[in-house]
Design a protein around this motif. Structure first.
Motif, mmCIF file in Angstrom:
data_model
loop_
_atom_site.group_PDB
_atom_site.id
_atom_site.type_symbol
_atom_site.label_atom_id
_atom_site.label_comp_id
_atom_site.label_asym_id
_atom_site.label_seq_id
_atom_site.Cartn_x
_atom_site.Cartn_y
_atom_site.Cartn_z
ATOM 1 N N VAL A 1 62.534 25.776 59.514
ATOM 2 C CA VAL A 1 62.164 24.420 59.101
ATOM 3 C C VAL A 1 62.278 24.265 57.587
ATOM 4 O O VAL A 1 62.756 23.228 57.091
ATOM 5 N N ASP A 2 61.875 25.279 56.829
ATOM 6 C CA ASP A 2 61.963 25.195 55.369
ATOM 7 C C ASP A 2 63.414 25.105 54.909
ATOM 8 O O ASP A 2 63.725 24.410 53.930
ATOM 9 N N ILE A 3 64.309 25.786 55.587
ATOM 10 C CA ILE A 3 65.734 25.684 55.260
ATOM 11 C C ILE A 3 66.240 24.277 55.559
ATOM 12 O O ILE A 3 66.978 23.677 54.761
ATOM 13 N N ILE A 4 65.834 23.732 56.706
ATOM 14 C CA ILE A 4 66.249 22.372 57.099
ATOM 15 C C ILE A 4 65.749 21.345 56.087
ATOM 16 O O ILE A 4 66.486 20.452 55.656
ATOM 17 N N VAL A 5 64.477 21.465 55.692
ATOM 18 C CA VAL A 5 63.887 20.531 54.730
ATOM 19 C C VAL A 5 64.545 20.691 53.363
ATOM 20 O O VAL A 5 64.821 19.703 52.673
ATOM 21 N N ALA A 6 64.801 21.938 52.938
ATOM 22 C CA ALA A 6 65.450 22.193 51.649
ATOM 23 C C ALA A 6 66.827 21.531 51.591
ATOM 24 O O ALA A 6 67.234 21.018 50.546
ATOM 25 N N ALA A 7 67.525 21.537 52.723
ATOM 26 C CA ALA A 7 68.847 20.907 52.779
ATOM 27 C C ALA A 7 68.767 19.402 52.553
ATOM 28 O O ALA A 7 69.687 18.793 51.996
ATOM 29 N N ASN A 8 67.669 18.789 52.953
ATOM 30 C CA ASN A 8 67.465 17.358 52.704
ATOM 31 C C ASN A 8 66.966 17.109 51.280
ATOM 32 O O ASN A 8 67.314 16.114 50.657
ATOM 33 N N VAL A 9 66.149 18.049 50.763
ATOM 34 C CA VAL A 9 65.614 17.903 49.412
ATOM 35 C C VAL A 9 66.730 17.929 48.366
ATOM 36 O O VAL A 9 66.712 17.152 47.404
ATOM 37 N N ILE A 10 67.729 18.787 48.547
ATOM 38 C CA ILE A 10 68.777 18.922 47.543
ATOM 39 C C ILE A 10 69.658 17.677 47.460
ATOM 40 O O ILE A 10 70.269 17.392 46.425
ATOM 41 N N THR A 11 69.701 16.898 48.546
ATOM 42 C CA THR A 11 70.502 15.664 48.523
ATOM 43 C C THR A 11 69.792 14.553 47.742
ATOM 44 O O THR A 11 70.306 13.439 47.655
ATOM 45 N N PHE A 12 68.616 14.848 47.164
ATOM 46 C CA PHE A 12 67.950 13.929 46.246
ATOM 47 C C PHE A 12 68.878 13.619 45.074
ATOM 48 O O PHE A 12 68.884 12.509 44.547
ATOM 49 N N TRP A 13 69.667 14.628 44.667
ATOM 50 C CA TRP A 13 70.641 14.442 43.592
ATOM 51 C C TRP A 13 71.975 13.987 44.188
ATOM 52 O O TRP A 13 72.543 14.664 45.039
ATOM 53 N N GLU A 14 72.456 12.855 43.743
ATOM 54 C CA GLU A 14 73.689 12.277 44.294
ATOM 55 C C GLU A 14 74.878 13.235 44.260
ATOM 56 O O GLU A 14 75.650 13.291 45.221
ATOM 57 N N PRO A 15 75.088 13.987 43.152
ATOM 58 C CA PRO A 15 76.242 14.896 43.138
ATOM 59 C C PRO A 15 76.215 15.935 44.264
ATOM 60 O O PRO A 15 77.258 16.500 44.605
#
Length: 481
Positions: free
Chosen positions: A105-119
């Motif tokens: 779950v932490d990996i899944i959430v981290a993958a969404n967190v990193i898309t906070f930055w548009e690049p």
């Protein structure tokens, strides 16, 4: 080093930072605002102080056991040796399940967190999941020292951020930074300092209790610590004081600068832009405050996933050594001096969950929520094992100073406090459901504990295991993997 022993590559600094980092996650960086909003600054501080006292005695209990019996997969091994093999079986497999789910779950959430930055949006969240998964795998399949170093630096980022936050916050309170003297007027605004009555306080107490979940991971590292006699007691002392200071200090600063009535504190969307840490850094005038906190949250998630993969693999290794899992999972790799078969098995399980989440993400989060409360049972098993160990020493007429290299502070008074706190957490989650006659909610709350009891009963029925007699408990100290 014998062929069946793991590399003791974790230094004292690794063990201490792993324990501290285990209890510092997204809950502190994102959810603390909601805690203050629900119970007010006074209610939030008192709740965390109560849980802090419980944590102190709990960590002493865990430290005593881990120093006497420094073994990987500690919780299962403690229960098997000092209580009953069936309890060890249930504790081990259910905590392993929690570890695998949390890591995925932490990996899944981290993958969404990193898309906070548009690049970073040029790669899909699933693509980032695979990248993060590969990183975590590489940190675990080689030597334990690599895992320890990675966890040390990931945890250090969180610790430094909180330290800077508290220092800057204090400077803001007294008007040295930010251009405004906040003082402590927000501690008495509206209904403050205590808000929401007993219901508000009780809900926050539950949040505080579960937020320190992860500190128990330090016991698992004992099996690969180079000097558990020194590192365990040191970690126990440091964990309590630093966690207490970090949580209490952060809440005190947030409550002084942001009134509990500020709707942003609720942060119902879970947005990093509305993290209380982001709001405070914004008011100081730190550019890209949201990006700073988002980066810290990202490291917190990767740290937690890394730690849980390690913990789950060592738990599986321990289960195998105690006859609760296939024998091949208890083998040590000659090349890495680590339980490679157990690690690979856990890696496959985490990978399967990440893939399954692409089709049924809600099911994964539901399952984690369902079994997550079983950390109470894990904590309880540790306290029970300590009580049994102490009683066995007395029954067998041994000198406690000769048997225990480290004696947990406050026994038995502290043990009573921990048991009462655990009962409060155990029953507390069902109070609202019970008062509103929501019996489905009451059943949902107790279901994980019913499954836990069922696992013990089934194992006992199949194997015929019996509770270990006090006079038969092995009091010979053994350093083993």
């Amino acid at each position: 080093m014998s062929n069946n022993e793991m590399e003791r590559g974790l230094k004292s600094r690794h063990v201490s930072m792993i324990a501290i980092g285990g209890a510092i996650g997204t809950g502190l960086f994102v959810a603390t605002g909601g805690v203050i909003s629900q119970a007010g600054p006074g209610g939030a501080l008192v709740a965390y102080l109560i849980i802090g006292v419980m944590l102190y005695f709990l960590m002493n209990s865990i430290g005593e056991l881990a120093t006497f019996y420094p073994v990987s997969g500690a919780f299962s091994a403690f229960s098997t040796r000092f209580i009953d093999p069936s309890v060890g079986f249930a504790v081990g497999w259910l905590y392993l399940l929690i570890g695998v789910l949390v890591s995925a779950v932490d990996i899944i959430v981290a993958a969404n967190v990193i898309t906070f930055w548009e690049p970073m949006q040029f790669i899909s969240p699933f693509g980032w999941s695979m990248i993060f998964f590969l990183i975590i795998v590489l940190l675990n399949v080689f030597t334990v020292t690599l895992y320890g170093e990675a966890e040390y630096w990931l945890s250090l980022i969180k610790v430094v951020t909180i330290f800077v936050f508290i220092v800057f916050g204090v400077l803001m309170i007294f008007g040295i930074l930010g251009g405004e003297t906040y003082g402590f007027k927000n501690y008495t605004v509206g209904e403050a300092p205590f808000v929401g009555g007993m219901a508000g306080f009780f809900s926050v107490l539950l949040i505080a209790g579960f937020s320190v979940g992860g500190t128990e991971v330090v016991a698992v590292t004992a099996g690969e610590s180079d000097e558990p006699e020194k590192s365990m007691p040191k970690a126990v002392k440091q964990v309590f004081w630093r966690i207490l200071i970090f949580y209490i200090g952060s809440i005190a600063v947030i409550a002084a600068i942001i009134p509990y009535t500020d709707p942003m504190l609720l942060n119902e969307s879970g947005s990093v832009n509305q993290s209380p840490f982001t709001i405070v850094f914004d008011r100081i005038g730190i550019a890209f405050a949201a990006s700073v906190i988002n980066a810290v949250i990202l490291t917190a998630l990767l740290s937690a996933s890394n730690s849980m993969l390690y913990t789950a693999s060592r738990m599986l290794f321990s289960l195998s050594n105690n006859g609760h899992a296939p024998a091949f999972l208890g083998k040590i790799s000659h090349r890495t001096r680590s339980p490679l078969s157990a690690i690979i098995t856990i890696i496959i399980a985490i990978f399967s969950i990440i893939i399954f989440s692409q089709f049924k993400e809600n099911a994964i989060f539901f399952l984690l929520e369902l079994v997550g409360s079983l950390v109470i049972a894990v904590w309880g098993s540790n306290v029970w094992a300590q009580i049994r160990l102490r009683r066995a020493i007395k029954v067998q007429g041994k000198n406690i100073d000769d048997v225990l290299p480290f004696k947990g502070k406050g026994y038995p008074f502290g043990t009573v406090i921990v048991v009462l706190a655990l009962l409060l957490l155990f029953l507390g989650g069902s109070v609202n459901s019970f008062l509103s006659l929501d019996f489905k909610g009451v059943f949902s709350h107790f279901l994980p504990f019913i499954l836990f009891a069922l696992a013990i009963f089934i194992h006992k029925a199949v194997t015929g295991s019996k509770k270990v007699k006090l006079e038969d408990i092995d009091l010979e100290r053994k350093r083993k993997a």
